[in-house]
Every structure is written in structure tokens, then in C-alpha cells.
Design a protein around this motif. Structure first.
Motif: not given
Length: 293
Positions: A22-26, A28-39, A41-46, A282-283
Motif C-alpha cells: 500500500x505504501x508505494x502506490x500511495x 506515487x499518487x502523492x507525487x503524481x508520478x514517480x517519487x525519487x528512487x532514493x525516497x 527505498x528510504x521509506x520502504x526500509x524505514x 492499490x495497483x
């Protein structure tokens, strides 16, 4: 390697997978596109560290009833493979690392929301609600909704009505997702004196409440359309998925009224359908952002 595997088991990795879906699609919607890869990964790790921490605290606090339940009696703290002290230290270390990670690598808003998620699951659900009320999973399920807020805050630094709608989808999805599993293991919960709704109520009431929560879940998924400006593609997917899952819960209610029990009740079919529903919805949220119309 066996000891490492035991510590990994403390984090309930399969539960973490569903939270991260649920985190990645959220984001993407918040960014209205791809957030930076670093952000991302950081969010998923955290998020994985935080969820692992909450799950490990849960196993530490529930180690007494885990020994009683067949479903959980092989957990590392129940078998003694990991000592309670070691499990508690591991939980706190993951907690501290996850909060520091979010604060330093993502942002402070996401760190505060993560702290709230851990507190709700550990204190609100595990320590207060789980052994006291049949509605434990309803309010305790708020913790499972928090990855939506965390992902949104990671991108924007705050929250929005769209994030609240997604939060609502998961909040109302949780009972019809978890109660079928509770029906299957109701003897375990009864033996452990945990008053899950299927333990203290008959299957008809449980199924009826599942239908009600499903209707509210569908409403939240459709409210997202005007709030986030979703296209007709998402609208059609949300409506179709909602109708499909609602039919599954209604059929279960019908079988319950007819006196069906065990496999004939079909509770686990609804459980597996709930996972499909959330994953595909969410997809659709993520895909809709990239459609050219």
C-alpha cells in the motif's frame, strides 16, 4: 542461520509485505508520478523496520497466549528459541533505528507518524484492546492503515483528504480481512481467552458486520475519485472490485444463515479475496496516475 531466521520470524515478514504493497502506490499518487528512487527505498526500509519492530513487540507481549494457540506455538518466543529479554531488546532496537531513519533520511512528519503507528499497534491493540474487546481488530487495525499516511507524508511533508480516503479503505477493509481468519482459528483464540468477534458471536453476526464494513470500504475507494481526480479507469476498477468482494461477503452471510460451518462457510475464500482486493485496488491507484487521460 537458524538464529537469524528466528529473529526474522519475529518481524512477521509476510505481514510487512502487505503493508508495503500500500505504501508505494500511495507515494506515487502523492507525487503524481514517480517519487525519487532514493525516497521510495528510504521509506520502504524505514517502514519495514518499523513494522518489524511492532510485530516483534507483539510477539513479546503475546508469548504466553502464543504457547496455547496451535497457529502460533512455533513462534520463536513461544518455543524458547529466543529469550524474552533478547526479543524485547531486538524490538526496541528496531524501533529506535526505524524512527531515527525516518527523521534523518525521510522527514520528521513521517517519523512522528511512524511512532504513532508503533504505539497504536503495541499499546493500543496488543496491550489494551486485544484481550478485552471483540472490536479489538477494528480499532487496533488503525496501525495497519498508517503506512498510507507515512508514505504520503514522506512525499509531501503532510497529509491530505486523499490520504484520508486511502486510510479509510484499509480501515474498513481490515475486519472483513481478518475476521475470516479468526473464524478458522476461533478454537485457538477461545483457548487463549482472546475475545475475537468470531469467538463471542455467531457466524451470522460476524458475516453481517463484514458486509457493513465492506460497504464502507467501497465508499471510501470511490470517494477517492473526486478527491484525487482519478480517471474512469480507476473508477471502473474500484467499482468492479468492490462489487466482487461485496458479493463474496454476502454469499458468506447467506451460507452462515443456512447454518454452514467449517469449510462450507467459505470464510477463507473471503480472506484470500480480501488480499486480492487490496493488492489490485492499490495497483490501480498507481497505474491511474500514469494514464494519459
Amino acid at each position: 542461520m537458524g538464529r537469524v531466521g528466528a529473529y526474522v520470524a519475529l518481524t512477521k515478514p509476510r505481514v510487512i509485505e502487505l503493508l508495503l504493497v500500500t505504501t508505494i502506490p500511495t507515494m506515487i499518487l502523492a507525487e503524481r508520478g514517480w517519487p525519487s528512487l532514493g525516497l521510495m527505498l528510504a521509506t520502504l526500509v524505514g517502514g519495514a523496520l518499523a513494522a518489524g519492530s511492532a510485530n516483534a513487540f507483539n510477539m513479546y507481549l503475546d508469548r504466553d497466549i502464543d504457547k496455547v494457540m496451535n497457529r502460533t506455538k512455533r513462534r520463536p518466543l513461544a518455543t524458547g528459541e529466543i529469550s524474552p529479554r533478547a526479543g524485547l531488546v531486538f524490538s526496541w532496537v528496531l524501533c529506535g533505528v526505524s524512527l531515527a531513519w525516518f527523521a534523518l533520511v525521510v522527514n520528521v512528519a513521517a517519523a512522528w507518524l511512524t511512532a504513532a503507528a508503533i504505539a497504536i499497534y503495541v499499546v493500543g491493540y496488543t496491550m489494551i484492546l486485544k484481550r478485552r474487546t471483540p472490536q479489538n481488530i477494528v480499532w487496533g487495525g488503525i496501525a495497519g492503515c498508517m503506512p498510507v499516511f507515512i508514505g504520503w507524508a514522506a512525499v509531501t511533508g503532510g497529509l491530505s483528504w486523499s490520504a484520508l480516503a486511502l486510510f479509510g479503505v484499509i480501515f474498513f477493509w481490515t475486519p472483513p480481512h481478518y475476521w475470516p481468519l479468526s473464524i478458522k482459528f476461533k478454537r485457538d483464540y477461545a483457548a487463549a481467552d482472546v475475545p475475537m468477534l468470531p469467538v463471542v458471536s455467531d457466524d451470522r453476526r460476524v458475516a453481517a458486520e463484514m458486509v457493513g464494513y465492506t460497504l464502507a470500504m467501497i465508499a471510501c475507494s470511490l470517494v477517492l475519485v473526486p478527491l484525487a481526480g482519478m480517471s474512469w479507469v480507476y473508477t471502473a476498477v474500484a467499482a468492479g472490485l468492490g462489487a466482487w468482494f461485496l458479493a463474496a461477503t454476502i454469499l458468506m452471510l447467506r451460507r452462515a444463515k443456512q447454518g454452514a460451518t467449517g469449510k462450507r462457510l467459505g470464510a477463507m475464500k473471503v480472506f484470500h479475496a480480501s488480499i486480492t482486493y487490496l493488492s489490485v485496488l492499490f495497483l490501480a491507484v498507481a497505474v491511474d496516475v500514469f494514464l494519459p487521460f
